[in-house]
Design a protein around this motif. Structure first.
Motif, PDB file in Angstrom:
ATOM      1  N   ARG A 190      -1.798  -1.658  -6.089  1.00  0.00           N
ATOM      2  CA  ARG A 190      -3.165  -1.990  -5.706  1.00  0.00           C
ATOM      3  C   ARG A 190      -3.650  -3.318  -6.256  1.00  0.00           C
ATOM      4  O   ARG A 190      -4.539  -3.928  -5.697  1.00  0.00           O
ATOM      5  CB  ARG A 190      -4.105  -0.894  -6.173  1.00  0.00           C
ATOM      6  CG  ARG A 190      -3.774   0.419  -5.535  1.00  0.00           C
ATOM      7  CD  ARG A 190      -4.572   1.524  -6.121  1.00  0.00           C
ATOM      8  NE  ARG A 190      -4.056   2.777  -5.561  1.00  0.00           N
ATOM      9  CZ  ARG A 190      -4.792   3.817  -5.296  1.00  0.00           C
ATOM     10  NH1 ARG A 190      -6.066   3.784  -5.547  1.00  0.00           N
ATOM     11  NH2 ARG A 190      -4.259   4.896  -4.799  1.00  0.00           N
ATOM     12  N   ARG A 191      -3.089  -3.749  -7.376  1.00  0.00           N
ATOM     13  CA  ARG A 191      -3.591  -4.971  -8.008  1.00  0.00           C
ATOM     14  C   ARG A 191      -2.471  -5.605  -8.838  1.00  0.00           C
ATOM     15  O   ARG A 191      -1.450  -4.977  -9.102  1.00  0.00           O
ATOM     16  CB  ARG A 191      -4.801  -4.655  -8.883  1.00  0.00           C
ATOM     17  CG  ARG A 191      -4.491  -3.692  -9.990  1.00  0.00           C
ATOM     18  CD  ARG A 191      -5.744  -3.184 -10.687  1.00  0.00           C
ATOM     19  NE  ARG A 191      -5.410  -2.125 -11.616  1.00  0.00           N
ATOM     20  CZ  ARG A 191      -5.249  -0.847 -11.297  1.00  0.00           C
ATOM     21  NH1 ARG A 191      -5.379  -0.457 -10.052  1.00  0.00           N
ATOM     22  NH2 ARG A 191      -4.939   0.037 -12.217  1.00  0.00           N
TER      23      ARG A 191
ATOM     24  N   GLN B 126       0.833  -1.198   0.000  1.00  0.00           N
ATOM     25  CA  GLN B 126       0.000   0.000   0.000  1.00  0.00           C
ATOM     26  C   GLN B 126       0.872   1.254   0.000  1.00  0.00           C
ATOM     27  O   GLN B 126       0.586   2.220  -0.711  1.00  0.00           O
ATOM     28  CB  GLN B 126      -0.909  -0.015   1.227  1.00  0.00           C
ATOM     29  CG  GLN B 126      -1.891   1.112   1.276  1.00  0.00           C
ATOM     30  CD  GLN B 126      -2.799   1.022   2.497  1.00  0.00           C
ATOM     31  OE1 GLN B 126      -2.611   0.181   3.357  1.00  0.00           O
ATOM     32  NE2 GLN B 126      -3.774   1.895   2.554  1.00  0.00           N
TER      33      GLN B 126
END
Length: 61
Positions: free
Chosen positions: A28-29, A23
């Motif tokens: 994020r992905r 983070q």
């Protein structure tokens, strides 16, 4: 010098420290990439999640 950091694996089963580092890096992905300055702090965060990311050096600020 800058580093391009790409998330290559998901966070299922990752411990809370690894999740917070991802983070903080801005990931994020899976297959999401960010460019960060090459500093000792960023290198330390990458070291914690080195099995989840791919790092490339890129020219630029």
């Amino acid at each position: 010098m800058a580093l391009k950091i790409t998330q290559k694996k998901g966070l299922v089963g990752a411990n809370p420290k690894q999740r917070k580092n991802m983070q903080s890096l801005g990931l994020r992905r899976i297959n999401h990439s960010v460019v960060r300055q090459d500093t000792p702090i960023v290198r330390g965060m990458i070291q914690v999640v080195r099995h989840l990311v791919v790092v490339e050096e890129v020219a630029g600020e």
